[in-house]
Design an enzyme around this catalytic site. Sequence first.
Site, PDB file in Angstrom:
ATOM      1  N   ARG A 146     -45.996  53.022  47.158  1.00  0.00           N
ATOM      2  CA  ARG A 146     -45.895  54.310  46.149  1.00  0.00           C
ATOM      3  C   ARG A 146     -44.533  53.938  45.352  1.00  0.00           C
ATOM      4  NH1 ARG A 146     -48.824  58.609  47.556  1.00  0.00           N
ATOM      5  NH2 ARG A 146     -47.330  59.882  46.516  1.00  0.00           N
ATOM      6  N   GLU A 191     -62.711  48.506  25.739  1.00  0.00           N
ATOM      7  CA  GLU A 191     -62.042  48.783  27.097  1.00  0.00           C
ATOM      8  C   GLU A 191     -62.999  48.462  28.314  1.00  0.00           C
ATOM      9  OE1 GLU A 191     -59.259  48.169  28.625  1.00  0.00           O
ATOM     10  OE2 GLU A 191     -59.454  49.269  30.427  1.00  0.00           O
ATOM     11  N   CYS A 204     -43.440  58.476  44.040  1.00  0.00           N
ATOM     12  CA  CYS A 204     -42.774  58.048  45.294  1.00  0.00           C
ATOM     13  C   CYS A 204     -43.265  58.190  46.599  1.00  0.00           C
ATOM     14  CB  CYS A 204     -41.256  58.924  45.028  1.00  0.00           C
ATOM     15  SG  CYS A 204     -40.408  58.681  43.472  1.00  0.00           S
ATOM     16  N   GLU A 263     -63.683  41.594  33.576  1.00  0.00           N
ATOM     17  CA  GLU A 263     -62.665  41.030  34.539  1.00  0.00           C
ATOM     18  C   GLU A 263     -62.903  41.345  36.316  1.00  0.00           C
ATOM     19  OE1 GLU A 263     -58.859  42.772  33.921  1.00  0.00           O
ATOM     20  OE2 GLU A 263     -59.516  44.618  33.588  1.00  0.00           O
ATOM     21  N   LYS A 274     -63.256  45.776  31.554  1.00  0.00           N
ATOM     22  CA  LYS A 274     -63.284  46.343  32.928  1.00  0.00           C
ATOM     23  C   LYS A 274     -64.434  45.455  33.550  1.00  0.00           C
ATOM     24  CE  LYS A 274     -59.963  47.600  33.545  1.00  0.00           C
ATOM     25  NZ  LYS A 274     -59.376  47.583  32.486  1.00  0.00           N
ATOM     26  N   TRP A 316     -40.001  55.435  42.960  1.00  0.00           N
ATOM     27  CA  TRP A 316     -40.631  54.720  41.685  1.00  0.00           C
ATOM     28  C   TRP A 316     -39.851  55.506  40.386  1.00  0.00           C
ATOM     29  CZ3 TRP A 316     -43.610  50.378  40.531  1.00  0.00           C
ATOM     30  CH2 TRP A 316     -44.186  50.476  39.175  1.00  0.00           C
ATOM     31  N   LYS A 372     -51.667  40.819  38.032  1.00  0.00           N
ATOM     32  CA  LYS A 372     -51.534  42.141  37.401  1.00  0.00           C
ATOM     33  C   LYS A 372     -50.407  42.096  36.353  1.00  0.00           C
ATOM     34  CE  LYS A 372     -51.531  46.426  37.252  1.00  0.00           C
ATOM     35  NZ  LYS A 372     -52.847  47.258  36.992  1.00  0.00           N
ATOM     36  N   ASN A 377     -40.767  63.750  45.826  1.00  0.00           N
ATOM     37  CA  ASN A 377     -41.840  63.074  44.927  1.00  0.00           C
ATOM     38  C   ASN A 377     -42.494  64.078  44.029  1.00  0.00           C
ATOM     39  OD1 ASN A 377     -43.899  61.437  43.973  1.00  0.00           O
ATOM     40  ND2 ASN A 377     -45.231  62.046  45.649  1.00  0.00           N
ATOM     41  N   GLY A 378     -42.422  63.628  42.762  1.00  0.00           N
ATOM     42  CA  GLY A 378     -43.034  64.693  41.658  1.00  0.00           C
ATOM     43  C   GLY A 378     -42.143  64.599  40.483  1.00  0.00           C
ATOM     44  N   HIS A 437     -74.246  42.062  11.589  1.00  0.00           N
ATOM     45  CA  HIS A 437     -73.892  40.798  11.031  1.00  0.00           C
ATOM     46  C   HIS A 437     -73.626  39.686  11.853  1.00  0.00           C
ATOM     47  CE1 HIS A 437     -72.714  43.644   7.715  1.00  0.00           C
ATOM     48  NE2 HIS A 437     -72.347  44.405   8.551  1.00  0.00           N
TER      49      HIS A 437
END
Length: 607
Positions: free
Chosen positions: A28, A479, A2, A486, A483, A75, A602, A101-102, A502
């Site tokens: 944030r 993954e 946050c 993209e 990355k 958030w 996104k 925040n936390g 194969h």
Amino acid sequence: MCGIFGCILKDRDAAPIIHSALKRLEYRGYDSVGEAVLHGTNLTIKKDEGKIDEVHALHNLDDIAGRIGIGHTRWATHGAPSQINAHPHTDCNGQIAVVHNGIIENFLGLRRELQERGHAFRSKTDTEIVSHLIEEGIREGLTLPEAVRGAVGRLEGSYTVAVVSVLEPDKIVCARKESPLVLGVADDALYCASDIPAFLPLTNMAVIVNDGELVVLHDKGYEIRKIADGTTISREPEVIDWTPEMAEKQGYPNFMLKEIHEQPLCLRNTLRLQEQYLELMTTFLDRAGEVFLVACGTSYHACLAASYMFSKLAMLATHPVIASEFVEQHGSAVNIDSTILAVSQSGETADTLAAVGVSRQRAATILGLTNAIDSTLTRISRVYICQQSGPEIGVAATKTFTSQLSVLSQLALRLAKRRGKISHEEIEDLEEKLEQIPDIVEKIIKSREEDVKRLAMKYRDKNCFFFLGRGVSSASALEGRLKLLEIAYAPSIAYPAGESKHGPISLIQPGFPVVFICPRDGTRRTIIGNIMEMKARGASIIAIIEEGDKEIKGLADEYIEVTKGLPEILSPIPYVIPLQLFAYYMAVARGHDPDRPRNLAKSVTVQ
Ligand code: AGP
């Protein structure tokens, strides 16, 4: 994650300054917003669910008299976005206002203790207990700073708090542990904030507040104290030469690199999930007739890795399925005995929601893992877990991927414990190693970033890459490939290393870069065979290896070492870090914008 802000102004109203500062902190968090302003012994609070502009249109955040105040843009992690859960939160008498925040791990126990002492709670947040703890301290005769110091001294977890009170209306008290806090110093004002962007247009003189420190802001300046023993510390302001845009990225050149570096903090927060939701989800998984792990892109790679975790640790067979294929592949077979664990950072991915929708129609149980607490996925899940990574601005998923893996490994561990499938010692060792993961990730980033940057420069003109792994590392390979694909637009292929013979090996020519992910686990012997196969054909071997693995060092053209002694099942979290950095620095070397790769969004909210 946050955003908090506070200001003491000499002769201007605080509300407009708070409002504009919160706008600069909106990246944030942005599901609810609020402010508290002191005017003499009056405390005025305005807060509501919604983005800052929406709440401002409803309540006019500029229209409060008073030159001292605090604000918050949220958030949500504990308690869905709502007016009552928005910050600031107050004590029983409305005399103390707190923004935070936390993540407070022990808030349920503290809330029970305070309720037994007669405190009435209004919200579902962890934050509200801070205002009541301070109220207790004041009641015992402490000053506001000492009451705040006593309150935060009881908190476990991460926090930055800012506090104002009508009882001492000439000051702001703030304190921090893990979550960031910085002061802004001007001739006619003092500021405290989560991030420098909040006050950079107003002053470029900043004081960084360290972990375990409390600050008292007042008309004559600021005083820093140690939370542990109250001793004072002197620290002069320093000049910040960032542009406002750089400041939003905390000095990083873009959000993706900032978010890669944020992973240790996110992983610590992901280890502070609310117990009851982890236990509830474990129960649903334990009782399921069959479990499908459904997701897209990076989230699917987390599901693939999780399928190894659930199988190896809890002897639970799960089926990772790419969401866009789920209905065709399993839509007719899903039934009341099926459980769908949908994983989606945004909670809004159309393919994933479509798979969930069909499953719900067929009476399957829906579980959700997401980073967005008020997303569609949370509303259609029987139980959901919010992974608490904070907003991820870069289009490429980085911190949210490792947080997903951390949550999924916690679920696999709980299931293993509940089913008694692995020994008590093994479970204790895995839990201990999971706690160490944030520090290990921090060490890898710090010690290997320059090595990876050099690799990216060396291989930047290559026009095709292989990423190979075995077992759970096949998910890491997928993954790493995604990355690079993209954000650096480098054609790449990833598959389980055993598949090379194969077909894919036909592509290999001298100098062809092949990235191997090879933790020291049960697959190491066979992956060495795969390395030899590729080497025999002239491939350029890049190996992500365990620290000190001399045998693979001798075979590889390049290698990046990862901390040794990690359980294989947790290896995707640390082993993906070099892969994220490689993709990032390849993109930069090729002149691309890592935050906004072409053709991508996104959150893919269309099927
Ligand atoms: C990952 O870097 C991509 N941005 C993309 O594959 C993403 O993981 C995918 O679209 C799923 O998004 P979600 O987690 O929000 O559902």
